[in-house]
Design a protein around this motif. Structure first.
Motif, mmCIF file in Angstrom:
data_model
loop_
_atom_site.group_PDB
_atom_site.id
_atom_site.type_symbol
_atom_site.label_atom_id
_atom_site.label_comp_id
_atom_site.label_asym_id
_atom_site.label_seq_id
_atom_site.Cartn_x
_atom_site.Cartn_y
_atom_site.Cartn_z
ATOM 1 N N ALA A 1 4.901 15.364 -15.966
ATOM 2 C CA ALA A 1 4.128 16.595 -16.086
ATOM 3 C C ALA A 1 3.740 17.149 -14.725
ATOM 4 O O ALA A 1 3.689 18.368 -14.530
ATOM 5 N N SER A 2 3.461 16.270 -13.761
ATOM 6 C CA SER A 2 3.019 16.748 -12.446
ATOM 7 C C SER A 2 4.088 17.573 -11.736
ATOM 8 O O SER A 2 3.760 18.423 -10.895
ATOM 9 N N LEU A 3 5.369 17.334 -12.048
ATOM 10 C CA LEU A 3 6.429 18.138 -11.441
ATOM 11 C C LEU A 3 6.343 19.594 -11.900
ATOM 12 O O LEU A 3 6.760 20.510 -11.167
ATOM 13 N N ARG A 4 5.794 19.799 -13.080
ATOM 14 C CA ARG A 4 5.618 21.167 -13.582
ATOM 15 C C ARG A 4 4.237 21.718 -13.209
ATOM 16 O O ARG A 4 4.119 22.845 -12.731
ATOM 17 N N GLU A 5 3.200 20.887 -13.394
ATOM 18 C CA GLU A 5 1.836 21.354 -13.141
ATOM 19 C C GLU A 5 1.604 21.716 -11.676
ATOM 20 O O GLU A 5 0.841 22.639 -11.364
ATOM 21 N N VAL B 1 0.867 -1.175 0.000
ATOM 22 C CA VAL B 1 0.000 0.000 0.000
ATOM 23 C C VAL B 1 0.902 1.222 0.000
ATOM 24 O O VAL B 1 1.652 1.464 0.963
ATOM 25 N N LEU B 2 0.827 1.995 -1.081
ATOM 26 C CA LEU B 2 1.724 3.126 -1.263
ATOM 27 C C LEU B 2 0.900 4.405 -1.333
ATOM 28 O O LEU B 2 0.188 4.655 -2.310
ATOM 29 N N TYR B 3 0.991 5.220 -0.283
ATOM 30 C CA TYR B 3 0.288 6.504 -0.259
ATOM 31 C C TYR B 3 1.216 7.586 -0.816
ATOM 32 O O TYR B 3 2.277 7.856 -0.249
ATOM 33 N N TYR B 4 0.793 8.202 -1.948
ATOM 34 C CA TYR B 4 1.579 9.227 -2.670
ATOM 35 C C TYR B 4 3.091 8.971 -2.549
ATOM 36 O O TYR B 4 3.844 9.790 -2.031
ATOM 37 N N PRO B 5 3.536 7.811 -3.055
ATOM 38 C CA PRO B 5 4.934 7.429 -2.861
ATOM 39 C C PRO B 5 5.892 8.265 -3.708
ATOM 40 O O PRO B 5 5.545 8.739 -4.794
ATOM 41 N N SER B 6 7.091 8.415 -3.198
ATOM 42 C CA SER B 6 8.197 8.999 -3.951
ATOM 43 C C SER B 6 8.973 7.838 -4.552
ATOM 44 O O SER B 6 9.735 7.167 -3.858
ATOM 45 N N LEU B 7 8.780 7.587 -5.838
ATOM 46 C CA LEU B 7 9.316 6.380 -6.463
ATOM 47 C C LEU B 7 10.447 6.660 -7.441
ATOM 48 O O LEU B 7 11.098 5.734 -7.913
ATOM 49 N N ASP B 8 10.655 7.928 -7.763
ATOM 50 C CA ASP B 8 11.720 8.313 -8.689
ATOM 51 C C ASP B 8 12.400 9.549 -8.125
ATOM 52 O O ASP B 8 11.878 10.652 -8.232
ATOM 53 N N GLU C 1 -4.143 14.679 -6.519
ATOM 54 C CA GLU C 1 -4.244 15.490 -7.736
ATOM 55 C C GLU C 1 -3.195 16.600 -7.773
ATOM 56 O O GLU C 1 -2.574 16.841 -8.821
ATOM 57 N N TYR C 2 -2.963 17.259 -6.631
ATOM 58 C CA TYR C 2 -2.060 18.406 -6.601
ATOM 59 C C TYR C 2 -0.732 18.066 -5.930
ATOM 60 O O TYR C 2 -0.260 18.762 -5.037
ATOM 61 N N ASP C 3 -0.127 16.993 -6.390
ATOM 62 C CA ASP C 3 1.147 16.512 -5.849
ATOM 63 C C ASP C 3 2.176 16.496 -6.978
ATOM 64 O O ASP C 3 1.928 15.898 -8.033
ATOM 65 N N PRO C 4 3.342 17.120 -6.792
ATOM 66 C CA PRO C 4 4.375 17.024 -7.832
ATOM 67 C C PRO C 4 4.764 15.586 -8.162
ATOM 68 O O PRO C 4 5.160 15.294 -9.293
ATOM 69 N N MET C 5 4.631 14.676 -7.192
ATOM 70 C CA MET C 5 5.032 13.288 -7.398
ATOM 71 C C MET C 5 3.889 12.385 -7.867
ATOM 72 O O MET C 5 4.037 11.172 -7.928
#
Length: 308
Positions: A194-198, A178-185, A249-253
């Motif tokens: 795209a999320s890193l920019r958006e 179970v991965l809650y908004y994981p940092s995987l990269d 939705e509003y997460d850079p990751m």
């Protein structure tokens, strides 16, 4: 949908961070100061602190038993905090809510953190506790069936990495991740997703701040190209446990988590990706009191009731 109004209101009132480099000791103290007293926490049948004696050494853990039933599944939980923040206390409320919603015994892991500990000390602690928990299944009242690893943010990184390490070791007891908004990269090239920019600014965790927040981990010897550090770099994802990946939705990751879910599916691993609209990074820790976000625990419970 727009950012949830309660999150927007709280973010608007947050003071600007102090100038200069990050101070781990001061930031940890600030976190601990916000931990509610014991009498204000969600009550459970039993909560106790103990020491897990593992191949990595002695690791403090907190065991949450939700009810007095004879046996239940096990969830091994790794807290978030960019590998240098977070503790058993700062994430106590998540572990309690997980235990109540799932009916599982939850073991929260007080792993070693950067910058004091060198990589892979924290990861070794997490994996060591998983093995310890199965060896002590009787005293943890484990039913011998469900064994999940779970984590939020960097704890999600550890959960994904532990699942892979276990698979490579031939340890096949883990049934769910179970991965809650994981940092995987942890390669933070802003052209990768795209999320890193958006979602670069204005949502609590900002893209420009990611290298600094992870610098303590990098300085401890963690290489972003290493799949143990960036699980999305792993070439072969076949055979890994079924996954629930929760993104915001509003997460850079956001996009790296969703890409990982797609890659798991392509590898034949059952993977559910659930994006929470209006949420930001950290919403499980910071905003699970908002009813539509509290559903994440019920969704986790439903996922754990599913087979491998």
């Amino acid at each position: 949908m727009p950012l949830h109004p309660e999150i927007a209101r709280i973010l608007a009132d947050l003071p600007a961070p102090p100038p200069g480099p990050l101070d781990p000791a001061a930031m940890r103290a600030g976190e601990e100061a916000r931990v509610p007293p014991l009498e204000e926490r969600l009550p459970l049948h039993d909560v106790r602190d103990t020491i897990a004696v593992t191949s990595a050494g002695e690791v403090p853990v907190r065991v949450y038993t939700p009810t007095g039933t004879d046996t239940s599944g096990l969830v091994i939980y790794f807290h978030g905090g960019a590998f240098f923040l977070g503790s058993l206390d700062t994430h106590d409320h998540i572990a309690r809510q997980l235990a109540k919603a799932t009916g599982c015994t939850v073991v929260s892991v007080g792993y070693r953190r950067a910058p004091e500990a060198q990589f892979p000390a924290g990861l070794d602690d997490c994996y060591g506790v998983v093995r310890w928990a199965t060896d002590h299944g009787d005293e943890l009242h484990w039913d011998g069936n469900t064994l999940a690893v779970a984590g939020d943010s960097s704890g999600g990184t550890f959960a994904a990495a532990v699942a892979a390490l276990a698979h490579d070791d031939g340890f096949d007891r883990i049934t769910h991740q179970v991965l809650y908004y994981p940092s995987l990269d942890l390669d933070f090239d802003t052209d990768r997703y795209a999320s890193l920019r958006e979602n670069a600014e204005g949502y609590g965790v900002e893209t420009a701040g990611l290298p600094a927040f992870n610098s303590f981990y990098f300085d401890s010897g963690a290489d972003p190209a290493d799949p143990r550090v960036s699980p999305i770099k792993r070439g072969d994802l076949t055979g890994l446990p079924a996954a629930l990946i929760v993104t915001a939705e509003y997460d850079p990751m956001r996009d790296e988590g969703e890409l990982y879910g797609a890659r798991l599916t392509e590898a034949g691993v059952p993977a559910t990706v659930r994006r929470y609209a209006g949420a930001n990074h950290g919403f499980v820790q910071n905003f699970s009191w908002i009813p539509e976000f509290a559903q994440v625990f019920d969704e986790t419970a439903e996922f754990l009731r599913q087979g491998k």
